[in-house]
Design an enzyme around this catalytic site. Structure first.
Site, short mmCIF file in Angstrom:
data_model
loop_
_atom_site.label_atom_id
_atom_site.label_comp_id
_atom_site.label_asym_id
_atom_site.label_seq_id
_atom_site.Cartn_x
_atom_site.Cartn_y
_atom_site.Cartn_z
N ASP A 10 37.01 38.33 27.24
CA ASP A 10 38.12 38.33 28.15
C ASP A 10 38.95 39.85 27.52
OD1 ASP A 10 39.73 36.93 30.22
OD2 ASP A 10 41.32 37.50 28.63
N ASN A 18 46.43 47.01 35.78
CA ASN A 18 46.66 46.91 37.39
C ASN A 18 48.14 46.83 37.56
OD1 ASN A 18 44.36 45.99 38.27
ND2 ASN A 18 44.43 43.90 37.86
N HIS A 23 45.68 48.62 41.43
CA HIS A 23 44.25 47.95 41.52
C HIS A 23 43.00 48.55 41.56
CE1 HIS A 23 46.24 43.78 41.52
NE2 HIS A 23 47.20 44.45 42.15
N ASP A 27 39.98 48.16 39.03
CA ASP A 27 38.53 47.89 39.45
C ASP A 27 37.57 48.90 38.82
OD1 ASP A 27 39.54 45.79 41.15
OD2 ASP A 27 39.30 47.14 43.06
N ASP A 53 39.16 39.21 34.73
CA ASP A 53 38.69 40.30 33.71
C ASP A 53 37.93 39.52 32.73
OD1 ASP A 53 40.81 38.50 32.72
OD2 ASP A 53 41.75 40.45 31.68
#
Length: 194
Positions: A10, A18, A23, A27, A53
């Site tokens: 994680d 973000n 965003h 990405d 994530d």
């Protein structure tokens, strides 16, 4: 029936990417992370993004060159390196939970739960770490769940009492105020502290 390991990975502080960079930057960070994980993978490893994530690496190779804990340390090290996006240098890290796949694991869900419990422990103990699943993690999680359920039931069944404790000046013995304290008396578990 195969032996191996599952690494639950994680990203740490991904939400900040973000929120601060948008965003589309998030990405791109996910694409870079995926590439780094694939570059670390050995023959027999399966790497995937589970969502958000969170990534996973399933290690089923007969004789991996790197032990699972060594691989986890490499994952953390590699994902801690800055990510260059145009003029921006973004930093994310990673926490890793490891779970062994052996005859004691009945199904994929159990393996994933074990890896996630280890991951949550890694995050809780400071992030940027790896933790190997131990049955004590499962016991602690089950106890927490049991107490949480009992708390909901106790609230509905009126098992809580309000107590007042005066606050007094030690020299003059004058009352300065009062503390309001909730006490929970469970019918089976007894008195449960905050």
């Amino acid at each position: 029936g195969r032996a191996g390991w599952l690494l639950s990975i994680d990203l740490d502080h991904f939400k900040v990417v973000n929120d601060s960079s948008g965003h589309s930057a998030g990405d791109e960070v996910l694409r870079v992370v995926a590439g780094r994980l694939l570059a670390l993978a050995e023959e027999g490893d399966l790497v995937g993004r589970l969502g958000g994530d969170e990534f996973a690496m399933l290690r089923l190779g007969q004789a991996p060159a790197r032990a699972p804990q060594v691989m986890a340390a490499l994952v953390i090290e590699r994902l801690s390196e800055p990510i260059e996006l145009g003029p921006k240098r973004l930093h994310v890290g990673a926490s890793v939970g490891l779970a062994r796949l052996d005859a004691s694991i009945a199904n994929v869900e159990d393996l994933m739960v074990n890896a996630d419990l280890a991951l949550y422990d890694a995050k809780r103990s400071g992030r940027g770490r790896s933790v190997v699943y131990a049955s004590s993690l499962g016991a602690a999680s089950r106890r927490m769940h049991t107490v949480e359920q009992a708390l909901r039931e106790g609230l509905a069944q009126g098992q809580f009492e309000l107590h007042f404790q005066p606050k007094v000046d030690a020299r003059s013995l004058q009352a300065l105020g009062v503390e309001a304290l909730m006490r929970w008396e469970h019918p089976v578990l007894g008195s449960i502290s905050p």
